[in-house]
Motif scaffolding. Structure first.
Motif, PDB file in Angstrom:
ATOM      1  N   VAL A  54       0.863  -1.181   0.000  1.00 31.30           N
ATOM      2  CA  VAL A  54       0.000   0.000   0.000  1.00 31.30           C
ATOM      3  C   VAL A  54       0.899   1.230   0.000  1.00 31.30           C
ATOM      4  O   VAL A  54       1.818   1.332   0.818  1.00 31.30           O
ATOM      5  CB  VAL A  54      -0.940   0.006   1.218  1.00 31.30           C
ATOM      6  CG1 VAL A  54      -1.888   1.199   1.156  1.00 31.30           C
ATOM      7  CG2 VAL A  54      -1.723  -1.294   1.308  1.00 31.30           C
ATOM      8  N   THR A  55       0.627   2.166  -0.901  1.00 26.27           N
ATOM      9  CA  THR A  55       1.442   3.363  -1.049  1.00 26.27           C
ATOM     10  C   THR A  55       0.555   4.595  -1.025  1.00 26.27           C
ATOM     11  O   THR A  55      -0.587   4.578  -1.489  1.00 26.27           O
ATOM     12  CB  THR A  55       2.233   3.343  -2.367  1.00 26.27           C
ATOM     13  OG1 THR A  55       1.311   3.247  -3.474  1.00 26.27           O
ATOM     14  CG2 THR A  55       3.172   2.149  -2.396  1.00 26.27           C
ATOM     15  N   GLY A  56       1.085   5.690  -0.454  1.00 28.75           N
ATOM     16  CA  GLY A  56       0.406   6.974  -0.440  1.00 28.75           C
ATOM     17  C   GLY A  56       1.294   8.033  -1.068  1.00 28.75           C
ATOM     18  O   GLY A  56       2.525   7.980  -0.958  1.00 28.75           O
ATOM     19  N   SER A  57       0.660   9.001  -1.725  1.00 34.18           N
ATOM     20  CA  SER A  57       1.426   9.965  -2.507  1.00 34.18           C
ATOM     21  C   SER A  57       0.811  11.354  -2.359  1.00 34.18           C
ATOM     22  O   SER A  57      -0.344  11.515  -1.934  1.00 34.18           O
ATOM     23  CB  SER A  57       1.469   9.540  -3.976  1.00 34.18           C
ATOM     24  OG  SER A  57       2.005  10.565  -4.793  1.00 34.18           O
ATOM     25  N   LEU A  58       1.620  12.352  -2.762  1.00 36.18           N
ATOM     26  CA  LEU A  58       1.121  13.718  -2.819  1.00 36.18           C
ATOM     27  C   LEU A  58       0.149  13.926  -3.976  1.00 36.18           C
ATOM     28  O   LEU A  58      -0.407  15.025  -4.116  1.00 36.18           O
ATOM     29  CB  LEU A  58       2.291  14.703  -2.939  1.00 36.18           C
ATOM     30  CG  LEU A  58       3.252  14.766  -1.741  1.00 36.18           C
ATOM     31  CD1 LEU A  58       4.314  15.829  -1.966  1.00 36.18           C
ATOM     32  CD2 LEU A  58       2.498  15.034  -0.444  1.00 36.18           C
ATOM     33  N   ASP A  59      -0.038  12.925  -4.824  1.00 33.94           N
ATOM     34  CA  ASP A  59      -1.041  13.042  -5.890  1.00 33.94           C
ATOM     35  C   ASP A  59      -2.460  12.792  -5.381  1.00 33.94           C
ATOM     36  O   ASP A  59      -3.376  12.584  -6.171  1.00 33.94           O
ATOM     37  CB  ASP A  59      -0.712  12.090  -7.040  1.00 33.94           C
ATOM     38  CG  ASP A  59      -0.775  10.629  -6.605  1.00 33.94           C
ATOM     39  OD1 ASP A  59      -1.114  10.361  -5.435  1.00 33.94           O
ATOM     40  OD2 ASP A  59      -0.463   9.757  -7.432  1.00 33.94           O
ATOM     41  N   ARG A  60      -2.610  12.784  -4.031  1.00 36.59           N
ATOM     42  CA  ARG A  60      -3.906  12.668  -3.360  1.00 36.59           C
ATOM     43  C   ARG A  60      -4.548  11.295  -3.538  1.00 36.59           C
ATOM     44  O   ARG A  60      -5.770  11.169  -3.588  1.00 36.59           O
ATOM     45  CB  ARG A  60      -4.874  13.759  -3.865  1.00 36.59           C
ATOM     46  CG  ARG A  60      -4.385  15.158  -3.608  1.00 36.59           C
ATOM     47  CD  ARG A  60      -5.366  16.184  -4.146  1.00 36.59           C
ATOM     48  NE  ARG A  60      -5.526  16.062  -5.593  1.00 36.59           N
ATOM     49  CZ  ARG A  60      -6.345  16.826  -6.315  1.00 36.59           C
ATOM     50  NH1 ARG A  60      -7.080  17.742  -5.725  1.00 36.59           N
ATOM     51  NH2 ARG A  60      -6.429  16.662  -7.615  1.00 36.59           N
ATOM     52  N   SER A  61      -3.739  10.265  -3.627  1.00 31.41           N
ATOM     53  CA  SER A  61      -4.284   8.916  -3.800  1.00 31.41           C
ATOM     54  C   SER A  61      -3.513   7.916  -2.959  1.00 31.41           C
ATOM     55  O   SER A  61      -2.335   8.121  -2.638  1.00 31.41           O
ATOM     56  CB  SER A  61      -4.232   8.491  -5.273  1.00 31.41           C
ATOM     57  OG  SER A  61      -2.899   8.257  -5.680  1.00 31.41           O
ATOM     58  N   ILE A  62      -4.206   6.855  -2.617  1.00 32.59           N
ATOM     59  CA  ILE A  62      -3.613   5.676  -1.979  1.00 32.59           C
ATOM     60  C   ILE A  62      -3.859   4.499  -2.902  1.00 32.59           C
ATOM     61  O   ILE A  62      -4.996   4.246  -3.329  1.00 32.59           O
ATOM     62  CB  ILE A  62      -4.220   5.423  -0.590  1.00 32.59           C
ATOM     63  CG1 ILE A  62      -3.773   6.504   0.397  1.00 32.59           C
ATOM     64  CG2 ILE A  62      -3.840   4.044  -0.077  1.00 32.59           C
ATOM     65  CD1 ILE A  62      -4.332   6.317   1.791  1.00 32.59           C
ATOM     66  N   ARG A  63      -2.797   3.781  -3.231  1.00 33.60           N
ATOM     67  CA  ARG A  63      -2.905   2.669  -4.165  1.00 33.60           C
ATOM     68  C   ARG A  63      -2.475   1.372  -3.476  1.00 33.60           C
ATOM     69  O   ARG A  63      -1.517   1.357  -2.702  1.00 33.60           O
ATOM     70  CB  ARG A  63      -2.043   2.908  -5.412  1.00 33.60           C
ATOM     71  CG  ARG A  63      -2.478   4.144  -6.199  1.00 33.60           C
ATOM     72  CD  ARG A  63      -1.502   4.481  -7.307  1.00 33.60           C
ATOM     73  NE  ARG A  63      -1.872   5.726  -7.978  1.00 33.60           N
ATOM     74  CZ  ARG A  63      -2.553   5.792  -9.128  1.00 33.60           C
ATOM     75  NH1 ARG A  63      -2.912   4.685  -9.740  1.00 33.60           N
ATOM     76  NH2 ARG A  63      -2.854   6.964  -9.658  1.00 33.60           N
ATOM     77  N   ILE A  64      -3.197   0.318  -3.799  1.00 33.10           N
ATOM     78  CA  ILE A  64      -2.892  -1.022  -3.293  1.00 33.10           C
ATOM     79  C   ILE A  64      -2.414  -1.857  -4.471  1.00 33.10           C
ATOM     80  O   ILE A  64      -3.143  -2.021  -5.462  1.00 33.10           O
ATOM     81  CB  ILE A  64      -4.119  -1.651  -2.619  1.00 33.10           C
ATOM     82  CG1 ILE A  64      -4.626  -0.755  -1.485  1.00 33.10           C
ATOM     83  CG2 ILE A  64      -3.787  -3.038  -2.083  1.00 33.10           C
ATOM     84  CD1 ILE A  64      -5.878  -1.270  -0.808  1.00 33.10           C
TER      85      ILE A  64
END
Length: 647
Positions: free
Chosen positions: A547-557
């Motif tokens: 699971v990753t979080g970014s400054l692009d306003r999204s969390i991706r699994i």
């Protein structure tokens, strides 16, 4: 008049005479029996007994004798009080104990006034009935109005005034009664609430019992001895190796991250001195304590620092927490009591990354150094007096928010905690992770470094820019060696935003939005996950997903087995921090609340001060960092406040 009435009348008149005659006959008979020698024929005895039988044959006498046989001794000695008086005395009796424990009452109204006020409907109903009865004669009254100067008009006004005053008095009494009931209900609610704080406290005390601590220490010592014996046996039995064993084949690389990275039990970490690192001599908490609270319950709020929280971590629920801030302080907290154990001194700049692993703390600072600390050496007794306080005074503050949490701990409480310093980076440390005996740190100097915890030195340096250039050359894209993101904040973002290591597996998120999976055995990038359009600020993986979080306003699994996106969630603001446990994914997304995603129920909800303080009209600070373990969540804000929540 029937026969029964005649018998009753006769009985009432002859009752006294009959009893006297019967008494004389009995006396004569007794005297005759006592002196039977005087009358040898017994004629007097027979006459007396004949009279006795005659008296006993009468129905009135038989009824009296039967009623006396059924009468109890208490009824024979009857009181002279009437039945109503006896009942009144029984109802009005108060024991001496009740008279001694009469509660104080400062009520201005009498009991009779309260009784009157408790039946307002009677007056209303009677007034309605009177109003209906007087409706028929209302026209006649209107046709002949009472003169203003007449005695009838004055009497009417006085009557209306007295009625109005009585109604106002009844309203005041009812208001007083309602206020008393509200206070009584508040007191009843306060008692179970006070007990609810003590229940987890008692459970925590059970978790800290001496028997449990001693047993865990014995298990730890036995485990250390077993590990040492296994290492000695492995060193003595060295197998023959060929040159082919030293080569890393493509099959080995493909095997990396293609199956569960948690299949093998991690090795026990060791300190630079070579001794096995043991667990704390006390069990810090019981992980189920926070389950007594509803999700979203604010367990504690601590004003920890004077500036923005830059990093935080804790070991177990209600255990030990470490927080760092832009005020260049690093503080250690006892989450069970909400108190500062001490401050760690050594870094010359603010700490940007830290991790608590059992008793070992790793901190990475803007001074380009990594420091290790042993928190078990802190001079702090959680069960004894705190800074000269008694146990009785200290016990009641465990599950409250004490006002004295900002008191400075004793000087030198953390003096024995520093272990050693790792110096190899040339720019600030922005990410690090310790797992077992493997420590990896990431820096703004665009490198990742692996450290030897036995000797305290760097054993491998991974150049992120070089890896990006190699990947670009192998793909033949010709687009340059660095993938620029479309976010304007990328220039202000950390070059290495997050990383996690497990034995030879390393996942790293960087400012170009890429997530690279490294093999520490070969120092090569095994796979790159492309999808984020902004700098990666946080990541975490388990045996199947990352699971990753970014400054692009999204969390991706992501699915580690295929490298594809398994799921994604969009938010209104950049993601600055993220973590998940077995059930929830929590993230700090530029708001005064923490975004929570329940994987079991597939629903999202908010948790934080932005909800609880909105009712009071207050606006809390933005949440920057969040950590969760087993449903126990800690969040750090821009104003230096730490919030502890049941999630």
């Amino acid at each position: 008049m029937d026969d029964s009435d005649l018998h009753d009348a006769f009985d009432d008149k002859a009752s006294s005479r009959g009893i006297e005659a019967f008494t004389r006959k009995v006396t004569t008979t007794a005297s005759h029996l006592a002196g039977h020698a005087v009358d040898p024929n017994g004629s007097h005895y027979h006459n007396a007994m004949g009279h006795v039988h005659k008296q006993l044959a009468r129905p009135a006498m038989q009824r009296r004798m039967f009623s006396m046989a059924r009468t109890s001794p208490t009824d024979l000695v009857r009181s002279k009080f009437s039945t109503s008086e006896i009942q009144s005395r029984a109802l009005s009796y108060l024991s001496d104990e009740m008279l001694q424990n009469i509660p104080e009452d400062d009520n201005a109204y009498s009991l009779f006034q309260g009784f009157q006020a408790s039946f307002p409907d009677i007056t209303v109903d009677s007034s309605k009935r009177h109003r209906r009865r007087a409706s028929r004669g209302r026209k006649m009254i209107e046709e002949s109005p009472t003169p203003a100067n007449s005695p009838q008009h004055l009497h009417k006004l006085k009557k209306e005034r007295s009625t109005l005053m009585h109604e106002l008095e009844m309203l005041a009494i009812r208001k007083n009664m309602a206020s008393s009931e509200i206070r009584e209900i508040d007191n009843k609610i306060a008692k179970p609430l006070g007990k609810s704080w003590r229940i987890p406290r008692a459970l925590g005390f059970v978790a800290n019992t001496t028997a449990v601590v001693n047993m865990e220490n014995r298990i730890d010592v036995a485990q250390v001895l077993v590990d040492e014996a296994e290492s000695i046996a492995a060193a003595n039995a060295v197998p023959e190796r060929s040159d082919e064993d030293d080569l890393i084949t493509d099959e080995d690389v493909d095997e990396f991250m293609s199956k569960s990275v948690y299949e093998k039990i991690p090795s026990t970490a060791s300190t630079p001195t070579g001794h096995k690192r043991q667990k704390s001599m006390r069990r810090k908490s019981m992980p189920v304590l926070h389950e007594h609270f509803d999700p979203g319950f604010n367990i504690r709020e601590i004003k920890a620092h004077a500036d923005q929280i830059t990093a935080l971590d804790f070991d177990v629920p209600f255990g030990t927490m470490v927080s760092a801030s832009l005020d260049d302080t690093v503080k250690v907290w006892d989450l069970n009591a909400g108190r500062c154990i001490g401050s760690l001194e050594g870094h010359t700049a603010s700490v940007r990354a830290l991790q608590v692993d059992d008793n070992i703390l790793v901190t990475g600072s803007a001074d380009a150094t990594v420091r290790l600390w042993d928190l078990s050496k802190a001079h702090y007794d959680p069960h004894g007096s705190r800074f000269g306080r008694d146990d009785e005074e200290d016990d009641g503050l465990a599950f409250e928010n004490p006002d004295d949490h900002a008191l400075d701990p004793p000087e030198g409480s953390m003096a024995d905690c520093p272990l050693f310093v790792l110096q190899s980076h040339v720019d600030e440390i922005t990410a690090l992770h310790l797992r077992g005996d493997v420590l990896v740190s990431g820096s703004s100097d665009k490198t990742l470094r692996q450290w030897d915890l036995e000797k305290g030195r760097c054993i491998q340096t991974l150049d992120v820019m070089w890896a990006a250039a190699q990947a670009s050359a192998s793909l033949g894209s010709g687009e340059g060696t660095w993938r620029q993101t479309s976010r304007q904040a990328s220039s202000a973002a950390d070059f290495v935003g997050a990383l996690q290591v497990f034995e030879s597996a390393l996942a790293c998120g960087t400012a170009d939005g890429m997530v690279r999976l490294w093999d520490l055995r070969s120092g090569q990038v095994h796979r790159s996950l492309v999808g984020h359009t902004g700098p990666v600020t946080c990541l975490q993986f388990d045996d199947v997903h990352i699971v990753t979080g970014s400054l692009d306003r999204s969390i991706r699994i992501w699915d580690l087995r295929t490298g594809s996106i398994f799921d994604a969630y969009a938010y209104d603001n950049p993601i600055t921090s993220m973590m998940f446990d077995s059930r929830r994914i929590v993230s700090a997304a530029g708001e005064d609340v923490v975004k929570v995603y329940d994987k079991m129920e597939s629903r999202q909800w908010d948790c934080g001060a932005g909800i609880t303080e909105a009712e009071d009209g207050r606006t809390p600070a933005i949440v920057e960092h969040v950590r969760i373990k087993e449903g126990y969540m800690v969040e750090g804000r821009r104003d230096g406040t730490l919030g502890v929540w049941a999630c």
